[in-house]
Design an enzyme around this catalytic site. Structure first.
Site, mmCIF file in Angstrom:
data_model
loop_
_atom_site.group_PDB
_atom_site.id
_atom_site.type_symbol
_atom_site.label_atom_id
_atom_site.label_comp_id
_atom_site.label_asym_id
_atom_site.label_seq_id
_atom_site.Cartn_x
_atom_site.Cartn_y
_atom_site.Cartn_z
ATOM 1 N N TRP A 1 54.975 71.860 66.112
ATOM 2 C CA TRP A 1 55.969 71.158 67.002
ATOM 3 C C TRP A 1 54.855 71.107 68.084
ATOM 4 O O TRP A 1 54.718 69.691 69.106
ATOM 5 C CB TRP A 1 57.225 72.061 67.610
ATOM 6 N N HIS A 2 54.102 71.777 68.797
ATOM 7 C CA HIS A 2 53.386 71.860 69.609
ATOM 8 C C HIS A 2 52.168 70.812 69.528
ATOM 9 O O HIS A 2 51.603 69.487 70.343
ATOM 10 C CB HIS A 2 52.339 72.866 69.683
ATOM 11 N N ASP A 3 51.703 70.234 68.634
ATOM 12 C CA ASP A 3 51.231 70.011 68.063
ATOM 13 C C ASP A 3 50.394 69.668 66.603
ATOM 14 O O ASP A 3 50.070 71.237 66.270
ATOM 15 C CB ASP A 3 49.787 69.492 68.662
#
Length: 613
Positions: free
Chosen positions: A496-498
């Site tokens: 989700w962050h990257d």
């Protein structure tokens, strides 16, 4: 009220978020009504938290042991700042490598390090954001005067209309791409067979995360190129195609933030929240939980606002868009569930008080000032990005540069989270606070996860962790399943962050570093040390030092230097004997810091506050 008392209130947990000082089962209106009798209120709060102080909870702040710790702090904290400042001096051999990346500062004789893109963007846009914080609530009041409706419809209709305008201003023609994604997700929730909704929701939204990344925001020129190849069979040069040129022309109208996909991840969480809240609401269509529990709908506790399904008519497309693109929280959060959002639209939360909001705003301003001062004197981020000659730094400088790098990462995330939450509070919505502790006031991996990006942690509990069965270490089989649950949760958190390998490694390292703490809790339960509380505290403090070092390692890999960068720094630290000496000194200071952290939490427990982090 004197200046000292005022600033003490500014930094009180209740100013940060009433959720930290009031049980989630307690309606805040009841707290307001009991304020006239502070003693009774304190006793009731302590009882609700089930956190009555034990015989070992006597304050240690005025003991000889802690006076020794104060002396260590008096020497260590200025030294830490000085070492980082010394590494940032113009006379340092590496200064010339990054000097050109520094910007003119407002402190006389100092430049400022704004090489971090996220903070530089926030800093440059603060005047415009400040104007928006004033304009948006005033426009809502004008709208309320001109068009009077029932509170929920009034707020939702305004939020919906402003969301469309906000999207067009931020992303230009790309706003239509976002609305298409929102529409497709809404169809997943409302048209598919009920049993298919959870799996389809997760597949659609995780697929959206990957598609946004791989397709780089679906540029119209790229879409036009694919269409042209399909229509022409690849026989005609696309450079002369009016369709492709038209796609490129559309891309030029990308609004203030052309790369909308970068910050869309936070919206994905709201899309999942809407779908699953709608899915769970279908189980309760035959009765009203509020009526069954005989609750006052205008005075629900925070737990009831989240868990009580909205009415069936509330799951409309208008309310859905108003929630997903709610302007104050759209870009960075904090995250609020759909049920909670609808409840706060229907009834104003009692926790919204002007005096508290003012104190919260002052706290944000002081945090911004702290960030600015540090960036004027410690060029940590510029050094990390543009000065790879780590061998020219001492072991102490390498350690402190890494340490301050984590602090600046914390601050650059804290500031937008608090700014946009402040905007939301002014507008009449009370979302959860994202960070409760300073990054240096964490010693437990589990507690750190609870207090860092807290709204995301609560979201993960509700929509991932608990549906997967939670955790239990009562048996080897349960322990294996629990570890798998943690791995799945943190894999999603990392993606989700990257979508990067170093963030996956960060997520798995967090789980790996949680295991020793869980094992230690089972091997050394507190109940077995009740007759030796001091020895148990010292033992826990040793474990805390190890935990802090592991957390610093994981976060430096995930958000600062990566695996190779961390390896280079560690090699520089342990290249000479002085590195081992400094590590021993650092562990001693961390031991003292952990003792203070323990006592801070004990002090909160004596006040009836148990944040569990």
């Amino acid at each position: 009220m004197g200046a000292f008392s005022f600033f003490r209130n500014v930094y009180d947990l209740d100013t940060l978020d009433t959720r930290f000082t009031v049980s989630s089962n307690t309606p805040y209106k009841a707290v307001i009504e009991s304020r006239n009798d502070a003693t009774v209120a304190s006793k009731e709060r302590a009882a609700k938290w089930n956190s009555r102080p034990s015989s070992s909870s006597k304050s240690r702040w005025n003991t000889s042991e802690f006076y020794l710790y104060y002396l260590v702090f008096a020497f260590a904290i200025p030294s830490m700042f000085w070492i980082a400042y010394d590494a940032s001096k113009t006379t340092h051999p590496n200064y010339r490598n990054y000097e050109r990346y520094l910007s003119p500062g407002w402190i006389p004789g100092r430049k400022i390090d704004v090489t971090d893109t996220q903070y530089r963007t926030l800093r440059n846009n603060i005047p415009y954001l400040g104007a928006l914080v004033v304009f948006h609530p005033l426009l809502r009041r004008l709208y309320n005067v001109v068009l009077y409706h029932q509170r929920l419809n009034q707020r939702a209709s305004f939020d919906f209309g402003f969301a469309i305008i906000y999207l067009l201003a931020l992303h230009g023609v790309s706003a239509f791409k976002i609305l298409i994604i929102l529409y497709l997700n809404y169809q997943v929730a409302t048209t598919l067979p009920r049993k298919s909704v959870p799996v389809a929701t997760w597949m659609f939204n995780i697929g959206t995360l990957f598609a946004n990344e791989l397709c780089k925001g679906y540029k119209f020129k790229n879409i036009a190129s694919l269409l042209w190849v399909f229509l022409s069979g690849g026989l005609v040069d696309e450079s002369n195609s009016s369709l492709v040129n038209w796609g490129g022309w559309l891309d030029s109208y990308g609004g203030l933030m052309g790369r909308w996909e970068i910050l869309f991840n936070i919206t994905v969480l709201r899309l999942i929240s809407f779908n699953l809240d709608y899915y769970w609401s279908l189980d309760r269509r035959g009765y009203s939980p509020i009526e069954k529990k005989q609750l006052d709908p205008s005075s629900l506790s925070e737990k009831d606002r989240v868990s009580t399904p909205a009415q069936s008519k509330d799951f409309s497309f208008r309310n859905y868009v108003a929630y997903a693109i709610y302007a104050p929280l759209y870009l960075t959060g904090p995250i609020i569930t759909f049920n909670d959002y609808i409840s706060q639209l229907r009834y104003k939360p009692a926790s919204l008080e002007v005096s508290r909001t003012i104190r919260y705003g002052i706290r944000f301003a002081l945090t911004l000032l702290a960030m600015e001062v540090i960036l004027h004197y410690d060029y940590v981020q510029a050094i990390a990005k543009f000065s790879p000659h780590w061998a020219e730094y001492t072991a102490a400088q390498l350690c402190l540069l890494s340490y301050f790098n984590l602090h600046l990462i914390w601050l650059k995330l804290l500031l937008p989270w608090r700014f946009f939450r402040l905007w939301s509070l002014i507008d009449g919505i009370d979302p959860p606070e994202n960070i409760i502790r300073c990054v240096s006031n964490n010693w437990s991996t589990l507690a750190f996860w609870r207090s860092w990006h807290r709204s995301f942690y609560r979201w993960s509990l509700r929509y991932i962790y608990l549906p997967l069965g939670g955790s239990s270490f009562a048996s080897a089989r349960n322990a294996a399943r629990s570890v798998s649950t943690y791995v799945l949760v943190f894999t999603f958190v990392a993606l989700w962050h990257d979508i990067q390998l170093r963030l996956l490694i960060w997520g798995w390292l967090i789980v790996f570093f949680m295991l020793p703490e869980m094992a230690a809790g089972s091997l050394f339960p507190k109940r077995r040390w009740e007759d030796r509380p001091t020895a148990y505290r010292m033992l826990c403090c040793v474990g805390a030092v190890i935990n802090i070092l592991m957390m610093m390692t994981a976060n430096l890999v995930g958000f600062a230097f990566g695996v190779d960068g961390l390896r280079s720094i560690l090699a520089g630290i342990f290249e000479h004997f002085s590195g081992y000496v400094f590590l021993a000194v650092a562990c001693t200071v961390l031991f003292v810091g952990a003792q203070v952290m323990f006592e801070i939490r004990e002090s909160e427990m004596r006040r009836g506050i148990n944040t569990k982090c």
